[in-house]
Scaffold this motif. Structure first.
Motif, PDB file in Angstrom:
ATOM      1  N   ASN A  51      36.607  51.843  53.465  1.00 24.20           N
ATOM      2  CA  ASN A  51      35.603  52.901  53.326  1.00 24.20           C
ATOM      3  C   ASN A  51      36.162  54.222  53.843  1.00 24.20           C
ATOM      4  N   GLU A  52      35.817  55.317  53.150  1.00 27.51           N
ATOM      5  CA  GLU A  52      36.294  56.636  53.565  1.00 27.51           C
ATOM      6  C   GLU A  52      35.209  57.382  54.337  1.00 27.51           C
ATOM      7  N   LEU A  53      35.605  57.948  55.458  1.00 28.39           N
ATOM      8  CA  LEU A  53      34.720  58.747  56.290  1.00 28.39           C
ATOM      9  C   LEU A  53      35.301  60.148  56.405  1.00 28.39           C
ATOM     10  N   VAL A  54      34.436  61.155  56.448  1.00 33.18           N
ATOM     11  CA  VAL A  54      34.896  62.535  56.558  1.00 33.18           C
ATOM     12  C   VAL A  54      35.218  62.851  58.011  1.00 33.18           C
ATOM     13  N   GLY A  55      36.448  63.271  58.261  1.00 31.51           N
ATOM     14  CA  GLY A  55      36.838  63.673  59.607  1.00 31.51           C
ATOM     15  C   GLY A  55      36.359  65.078  59.909  1.00 31.51           C
ATOM     16  N   HIS A  56      37.032  66.085  59.368  1.00 29.85           N
ATOM     17  CA  HIS A  56      36.585  67.466  59.538  1.00 29.85           C
ATOM     18  C   HIS A  56      37.108  68.315  58.388  1.00 29.85           C
ATOM     19  N   ARG A  57      36.577  69.506  58.292  1.00 32.44           N
ATOM     20  CA  ARG A  57      36.901  70.419  57.194  1.00 32.44           C
ATOM     21  C   ARG A  57      38.082  71.305  57.589  1.00 32.44           C
ATOM     22  N   LEU A  58      38.962  71.532  56.630  1.00 30.14           N
ATOM     23  CA  LEU A  58      40.107  72.409  56.818  1.00 30.14           C
ATOM     24  C   LEU A  58      39.854  73.721  56.090  1.00 30.14           C
ATOM     25  N   SER A  59      40.167  74.826  56.737  1.00 31.87           N
ATOM     26  CA  SER A  59      40.028  76.146  56.126  1.00 31.87           C
ATOM     27  C   SER A  59      41.345  76.904  56.287  1.00 31.87           C
ATOM     28  N   ARG A  60      41.370  78.144  55.838  1.00 34.70           N
ATOM     29  CA  ARG A  60      42.597  78.941  55.897  1.00 34.70           C
ATOM     30  C   ARG A  60      43.186  78.920  57.303  1.00 34.70           C
ATOM     31  N   GLY A  61      44.451  78.592  57.388  1.00 33.64           N
ATOM     32  CA  GLY A  61      45.140  78.536  58.669  1.00 33.64           C
ATOM     33  C   GLY A  61      45.238  77.152  59.273  1.00 33.64           C
ATOM     34  N   SER A  62      44.441  76.199  58.755  1.00 35.34           N
ATOM     35  CA  SER A  62      44.457  74.844  59.308  1.00 35.34           C
ATOM     36  C   SER A  62      45.780  74.146  59.003  1.00 35.34           C
ATOM     37  N   LEU A  63      46.199  73.283  59.938  1.00 33.91           N
ATOM     38  CA  LEU A  63      47.398  72.470  59.768  1.00 33.91           C
ATOM     39  C   LEU A  63      47.025  71.025  59.478  1.00 33.91           C
ATOM     40  N   PHE A  64      47.857  70.344  58.720  1.00 35.94           N
ATOM     41  CA  PHE A  64      47.658  68.925  58.446  1.00 35.94           C
ATOM     42  C   PHE A  64      49.009  68.294  58.145  1.00 35.94           C
ATOM     43  N   GLY A  65      49.051  66.965  58.185  1.00 35.21           N
ATOM     44  CA  GLY A  65      50.296  66.255  57.889  1.00 35.21           C
ATOM     45  C   GLY A  65      51.245  66.155  59.063  1.00 35.21           C
ATOM     46  N   SER A  66      50.876  66.750  60.201  1.00 33.16           N
ATOM     47  CA  SER A  66      51.796  66.771  61.340  1.00 33.16           C
ATOM     48  C   SER A  66      52.012  65.382  61.936  1.00 33.16           C
ATOM     49  N   THR A  67      50.983  64.536  61.928  1.00 33.19           N
ATOM     50  CA  THR A  67      51.115  63.206  62.526  1.00 33.19           C
ATOM     51  C   THR A  67      52.176  62.383  61.808  1.00 33.19           C
ATOM     52  N   THR A  68      52.123  62.332  60.473  1.00 34.99           N
ATOM     53  CA  THR A  68      53.104  61.539  59.731  1.00 34.99           C
ATOM     54  C   THR A  68      54.478  62.199  59.729  1.00 34.99           C
ATOM     55  N   ALA A  69      54.521  63.524  59.811  1.00 32.79           N
ATOM     56  CA  ALA A  69      55.813  64.213  59.847  1.00 32.79           C
ATOM     57  C   ALA A  69      56.525  63.965  61.172  1.00 32.79           C
ATOM     58  N   ILE A  70      55.772  63.989  62.269  1.00 29.83           N
ATOM     59  CA  ILE A  70      56.369  63.825  63.600  1.00 29.83           C
ATOM     60  C   ILE A  70      56.568  62.351  63.948  1.00 29.83           C
ATOM     61  N   LEU A  71      55.640  61.488  63.490  1.00 28.27           N
ATOM     62  CA  LEU A  71      55.707  60.045  63.777  1.00 28.27           C
ATOM     63  C   LEU A  71      55.796  59.267  62.457  1.00 28.27           C
ATOM     64  N   PRO A  72      56.956  59.252  61.820  1.00 23.02           N
ATOM     65  CA  PRO A  72      57.066  58.606  60.498  1.00 23.02           C
ATOM     66  C   PRO A  72      56.796  57.107  60.529  1.00 23.02           C
ATOM     67  N   GLU A  73      56.900  56.494  61.706  1.00 22.84           N
ATOM     68  CA  GLU A  73      56.649  55.053  61.792  1.00 22.84           C
ATOM     69  C   GLU A  73      55.161  54.725  61.831  1.00 22.84           C
ATOM     70  N   TYR A  74      54.314  55.754  61.986  1.00 16.90           N
ATOM     71  CA  TYR A  74      52.881  55.526  62.077  1.00 16.90           C
ATOM     72  C   TYR A  74      52.246  55.526  60.687  1.00 16.90           C
ATOM     73  N   ALA A  75      51.546  54.435  60.353  1.00 14.74           N
ATOM     74  CA  ALA A  75      50.837  54.352  59.070  1.00 14.74           C
ATOM     75  C   ALA A  75      49.498  55.061  59.214  1.00 14.74           C
ATOM     76  N   ASN A  76      49.463  56.310  58.837  1.00  6.77           N
ATOM     77  CA  ASN A  76      48.288  57.140  59.060  1.00  6.77           C
ATOM     78  C   ASN A  76      47.195  56.832  58.029  1.00  6.77           C
ATOM     79  N   PRO A  77      45.994  56.420  58.469  1.00  8.33           N
ATOM     80  CA  PRO A  77      44.926  56.052  57.529  1.00  8.33           C
ATOM     81  C   PRO A  77      44.110  57.241  57.027  1.00  8.33           C
ATOM     82  N   THR A  78      44.590  58.459  57.221  1.00 11.76           N
ATOM     83  CA  THR A  78      43.831  59.622  56.779  1.00 11.76           C
ATOM     84  C   THR A  78      44.452  60.257  55.537  1.00 11.76           C
TER      85      THR A  78
END
Length: 226
Positions: free
Chosen positions: A70-97
């Motif tokens: 099931n998909e749940l909404v975390g939070h909204r991203l707007s201009r300036g927001s960052l994303f993808g940092s968790t998988t970029a920094i921790l490639p061994e982590y299977a990120n469920p987002t």
């Protein structure tokens, strides 16, 4: 829209840099600008990723997938927001987002390893960007804590009130811009019909004024009911 029209120097990640310094950063790190359409997945859950994304235009959502799919909404991203940092920094982590657009968006993708090794070439520019990156990570943690605070409320009314109070501070206005009812119900993790009913009751109680894409708490009336 070209890169020069995006005013990237105004983004939080580049605070303290001018346009020429931002262009130098992009060139030396191999960062690229990409366009995406509405309702497009920029990142998928569990997908390998080696870049940090910065939203330069538009809006998107963080979607979290639970163990049942099931998909749940975390939070909204707007201009300036960052994303993808968790998988970029921790490639061994299977990120469920996942990240899904809610409008046409423009993303600046920065290769994480290039960012790490560009310090000698970029000098002060690199130091400023890394400082801003740490600030952004801290703000992301604040958003997560605020989401948990909303979901810990006992009633839907309390969730909606707290959500609007948080958004009012973030948007710096009493008249808060809100998503459509379906999306808002997802963000509050409730049934759409229950949300519609609660909004109607709050309007009848004089606690809420709203339009198609905005809501405003009547705080004088709200204080009287507490």
């Amino acid at each position: 829209m070209g890169r020069n029209d995006l005013n990237l120097q105004d983004l939080p990640l580049f605070q303290g840099l001018n346009a020429d310094e931002v262009d130098r950063f992009i060139k030396d790190t191999g960062a690229v600008v990409k366009h995406y359409g509405k309702e497009e997945r920029i990142l998928k859950a569990y997908e390998a990723n080696n870049r940090i994304g910065i939203l330069a235009e538009g809006e998107a959502l963080i979607l979290a997938e639970d163990s049942f799919g099931n998909e749940l909404v975390g939070h909204r991203l707007s201009r300036g927001s960052l994303f993808g940092s968790t998988t970029a920094i921790l490639p061994e982590y299977a990120n469920p987002t996942a990240v899904e657009t809610v409008s046409d968006v423009i993303v600046l993708w920065v290769p994480y390893m290039a960012l790490l090794v560009s310090g000698p070439k970029l000098g002060r520019i690199h130091g400023i960007v890394m400082r801003n990156l740490l600030v952004s990570f801290c703000r992301k943690n604040v958003l997560m804590l605020q989401k948990l605070e909303i979901l810990s409320q006992k009633t839907l009314r309390e969730r909606l009130i707290l959500y609007l109070l948080q958004q009012s501070k973030r948007q710096k206005t009493d008249c808060v811009k809100v998503p459509g009812r379906v999306q808002l119900a997802k963000e509050l993790e409730c049934n759409r019909s229950a949300l519609t009913r609660e909004i109607r009751l709050m309007k009848e109680d004089g606690l809420l004024a709203c339009g198609k894409d905005w809501m405003k708490l009547e705080e004088v009336r709200l204080r009287e009911t507490r």
